[in-house]
Design a protein around this motif. Structure first.
Motif, mmCIF file in Angstrom:
data_model
loop_
_atom_site.group_PDB
_atom_site.id
_atom_site.type_symbol
_atom_site.label_atom_id
_atom_site.label_comp_id
_atom_site.label_asym_id
_atom_site.label_seq_id
_atom_site.Cartn_x
_atom_site.Cartn_y
_atom_site.Cartn_z
ATOM 1 N N CYS A 53 1.359 -2.200 -3.959
ATOM 2 C CA CYS A 53 0.641 -0.950 -4.186
ATOM 3 C C CYS A 53 -0.848 -1.203 -4.344
ATOM 4 N N VAL A 54 -1.367 -2.190 -3.635
ATOM 5 C CA VAL A 54 -2.767 -2.548 -3.787
ATOM 6 C C VAL A 54 -3.661 -1.449 -3.263
ATOM 7 N N SER A 55 -4.870 -1.471 -3.763
ATOM 8 C CA SER A 55 -5.873 -0.528 -3.287
ATOM 9 C C SER A 55 -6.736 -1.223 -2.262
ATOM 10 N N LEU B 246 -10.283 -3.969 -2.917
ATOM 11 C CA LEU B 246 -10.294 -5.387 -2.579
ATOM 12 C C LEU B 246 -9.748 -5.569 -1.171
ATOM 13 N N GLN B 247 -10.531 -6.174 -0.325
ATOM 14 C CA GLN B 247 -10.121 -6.387 1.066
ATOM 15 C C GLN B 247 -10.146 -7.882 1.362
ATOM 16 N N GLN B 248 -8.965 -8.438 1.654
ATOM 17 C CA GLN B 248 -8.872 -9.861 1.936
ATOM 18 C C GLN B 248 -8.835 -10.132 3.431
ATOM 19 N N THR B 249 -9.500 -11.189 3.841
ATOM 20 C CA THR B 249 -9.478 -11.635 5.230
ATOM 21 C C THR B 249 -9.478 -13.158 5.253
ATOM 22 N N TYR C 258 -2.070 -16.216 -1.228
ATOM 23 C CA TYR C 258 -3.109 -16.164 -2.250
ATOM 24 C C TYR C 258 -3.660 -14.745 -2.358
ATOM 25 N N TYR C 259 -3.762 -14.266 -3.597
ATOM 26 C CA TYR C 259 -4.240 -12.915 -3.874
ATOM 27 C C TYR C 259 -5.480 -12.964 -4.758
ATOM 28 N N CYS C 260 -6.490 -12.180 -4.409
ATOM 29 C CA CYS C 260 -7.602 -11.971 -5.320
ATOM 30 C C CYS C 260 -7.295 -10.738 -6.164
ATOM 31 N N ALA C 261 -7.907 -10.647 -7.334
ATOM 32 C CA ALA C 261 -7.634 -9.528 -8.235
ATOM 33 C C ALA C 261 -8.851 -9.269 -9.106
ATOM 34 N N SER C 262 -8.974 -8.026 -9.552
ATOM 35 C CA SER C 262 -10.073 -7.649 -10.428
ATOM 36 C C SER C 262 -9.645 -6.453 -11.267
ATOM 37 N N TRP C 263 -10.248 -6.318 -12.426
ATOM 38 C CA TRP C 263 -9.906 -5.208 -13.315
ATOM 39 C C TRP C 263 -10.689 -3.961 -12.926
ATOM 40 N N ASP C 264 -9.985 -2.828 -12.904
ATOM 41 C CA ASP C 264 -10.591 -1.514 -12.726
ATOM 42 C C ASP C 264 -10.172 -0.693 -13.936
ATOM 43 N N ALA C 265 -11.075 -0.598 -14.929
ATOM 44 C CA ALA C 265 -10.737 -0.004 -16.224
ATOM 45 C C ALA C 265 -9.611 -0.837 -16.841
ATOM 46 N N ASP C 266 -8.444 -0.226 -17.092
ATOM 47 C CA ASP C 266 -7.325 -0.948 -17.701
ATOM 48 C C ASP C 266 -6.278 -1.374 -16.677
ATOM 49 N N VAL C 267 -6.607 -1.303 -15.406
ATOM 50 C CA VAL C 267 -5.657 -1.627 -14.340
ATOM 51 C C VAL C 267 -6.193 -2.798 -13.536
ATOM 52 N N LYS C 268 -5.345 -3.791 -13.310
ATOM 53 C CA LYS C 268 -5.737 -4.916 -12.466
ATOM 54 C C LYS C 268 -5.364 -4.596 -11.017
ATOM 55 N N ILE C 269 -6.363 -4.633 -10.141
ATOM 56 C CA ILE C 269 -6.174 -4.322 -8.723
ATOM 57 C C ILE C 269 -6.096 -5.622 -7.943
ATOM 58 N N PHE C 270 -5.116 -5.695 -7.040
ATOM 59 C CA PHE C 270 -4.907 -6.894 -6.241
ATOM 60 C C PHE C 270 -5.275 -6.651 -4.783
ATOM 61 N N GLY C 271 -5.701 -7.711 -4.122
ATOM 62 C CA GLY C 271 -5.923 -7.661 -2.686
ATOM 63 C C GLY C 271 -4.604 -7.700 -1.937
ATOM 64 N N SER C 272 -4.672 -7.594 -0.637
ATOM 65 C CA SER C 272 -3.464 -7.531 0.188
ATOM 66 C C SER C 272 -2.829 -8.895 0.413
ATOM 67 N N GLY C 273 -3.550 -9.962 0.101
ATOM 68 C CA GLY C 273 -2.974 -11.299 0.205
ATOM 69 C C GLY C 273 -3.330 -12.003 1.509
ATOM 70 N N THR C 274 -3.485 -13.318 1.417
ATOM 71 C CA THR C 274 -3.690 -14.173 2.590
ATOM 72 C C THR C 274 -2.697 -15.320 2.513
ATOM 73 N N LYS C 275 -1.876 -15.451 3.534
ATOM 74 C CA LYS C 275 -0.853 -16.497 3.548
ATOM 75 C C LYS C 275 -1.412 -17.768 4.168
ATOM 76 N N LEU C 276 -1.305 -18.866 3.429
ATOM 77 C CA LEU C 276 -1.729 -20.168 3.929
ATOM 78 C C LEU C 276 -0.511 -20.919 4.450
ATOM 79 N N ILE C 277 -0.562 -21.289 5.726
ATOM 80 C CA ILE C 277 0.522 -22.020 6.383
ATOM 81 C C ILE C 277 -0.003 -23.402 6.751
ATOM 82 N N VAL C 278 0.605 -24.433 6.208
ATOM 83 C CA VAL C 278 0.177 -25.802 6.484
ATOM 84 C C VAL C 278 1.025 -26.332 7.634
ATOM 85 N N SER C 279 0.424 -26.403 8.813
ATOM 86 C CA SER C 279 1.164 -26.788 10.025
ATOM 87 C C SER C 279 0.180 -27.242 11.097
#
Length: 300
Positions: free
Chosen positions: A15-17, A21-24, A110-131
């Motif tokens: 349910c990220v916003s 936070l926008q991850q790339t 890996y997810y970045c996150a930050s507080w917005d008032a009393d709610v912690k907002i998460f990014g959409s995530g970036t998957k690291l694949i070691v291959s």
């Protein structure tokens, strides 16, 4: 307890916003010993003083915070010194996580996150694949359409890509994202190789035939989009071509009963397999029922 924590954080991640936070990029595929940079664009007026947190979610494990920073870096584990570092680009409002000399143990989302008032907002995530395999761009990207009663269904197919991480979205005119009546299928793996495919369905009222919709995908290899055509173009194409296809601007759209035939064939195969399984099960139970009767007859 960690299962409960994973469930709660997983619900938050779903349910990220995206506006906060926008991850790339969406995923990164790197061989061992390489360095990986994961960006998080933070849309906040107080970015300079904001605390930015980074979480790691390994497969079948609970999410864990690995580091955070405001004006300086704080690591959760001192043993990670030299493994993780965080930098802020104040001019671009971007926070970058650096993972140095990656190993298979670093494979995670890996997810970045930050507080917005009393709610912690998460990014959409970036998957690291070691291959060592690298990534492969989709080799086929098409939209199928089918009319049924008062509805029009578009099916967006993205096929033959690697890795499996992909994001598919629909937009209407003026590039506004469509979320109602959209169903995203699960990624499936080809039986022939290690490449993946995905389908996404958009259902609209038949009176919206003249409205233009677009299917867009985001993949590590690239981003691309396709647009549907108007009813007039569909009618002309069907009348002029027996194969009922239209091509233009790297777009391929199949009309008529092509989708219905493909779906009917898949349903037939599934039903055939189910019937075979039921037949085997029935024969097994008949055999088990008759075997004791034979033994009983021999004893008497």
């Amino acid at each position: 307890m960690w299962l409960l924590r994973a469930f709660i954080l997983g619900a938050v991640f779903s349910c990220v916003s995206a506006q906060a936070l926008q991850q790339t990029p969406i995923s990164i595929t790197k061989p061992e010993s390489k360095t990986v940079l994961i960006n998080c664009h933070v849309l906040a007026p107080d970015f300079a003083s904001a605390f930015i947190h980074w979480y790691r979610k390994r497969l079948n494990a609970a999410p864990e915070r690995i580091a955070y920073m405001s004006s300086r870096l704080f690591l959760e584990n001192s043993s990670d010194d030299g493994k993780f570092s965080i930098e802020k680009d104040l001019s671009k409002s971007v926070c970058t996580l650096t993972v140095s000399k990656v190993t298979p143990q670093d494979a995670a989302t890996y997810y970045c996150a930050s507080w917005d008032a009393d709610v912690k907002i998460f990014g959409s995530g970036t998957k690291l694949i070691v291959s060592d395999k690298g990534y492969t761009a989709p080799t086929n990207f098409e939209i199928l359409s089918s009319e049924n009663e008062n509805k029009l269904t578009y099916v967006c197919l993205v096929e033959k890509f690697y890795p499996e991480v992909i994001r598919v979205t629909w937009t209407e005119e003026e590039n506004k994202e469509v979320t109602a009546n959209v169903v995203n299928g699960e990624v499936w793996k080809s039986a022939e190789d290690d490449q993946y495919s995905i389908g996404s369905w958009l259902t609209v009222p038949k009176e919206n035939k003249t409205k233009k919709y677009s299917c867009k995908y985001e993949h590590e290899s690239k981003e691309d989009s396709l647009a549907t055509t108007s009813t007039q173009d569909l009618t002309k194409t069907v009348e002029e071509q027996d194969c009922s296809t239209y091509s233009g601007n790297s777009t391929t759209i199949f009309y008529g009963d092509h989708l219905m035939h493909r779906t009917a064939y898949l349903v037939y195969i599934v039903l055939l397999l189910k019937s075979s399984m039921y037949y085997i099960i029935v024969l097994f139970f008949i055999y088990r029922m008759r075997t004791p009767a034979k033994h009983h007859g021999k004893k008497t």
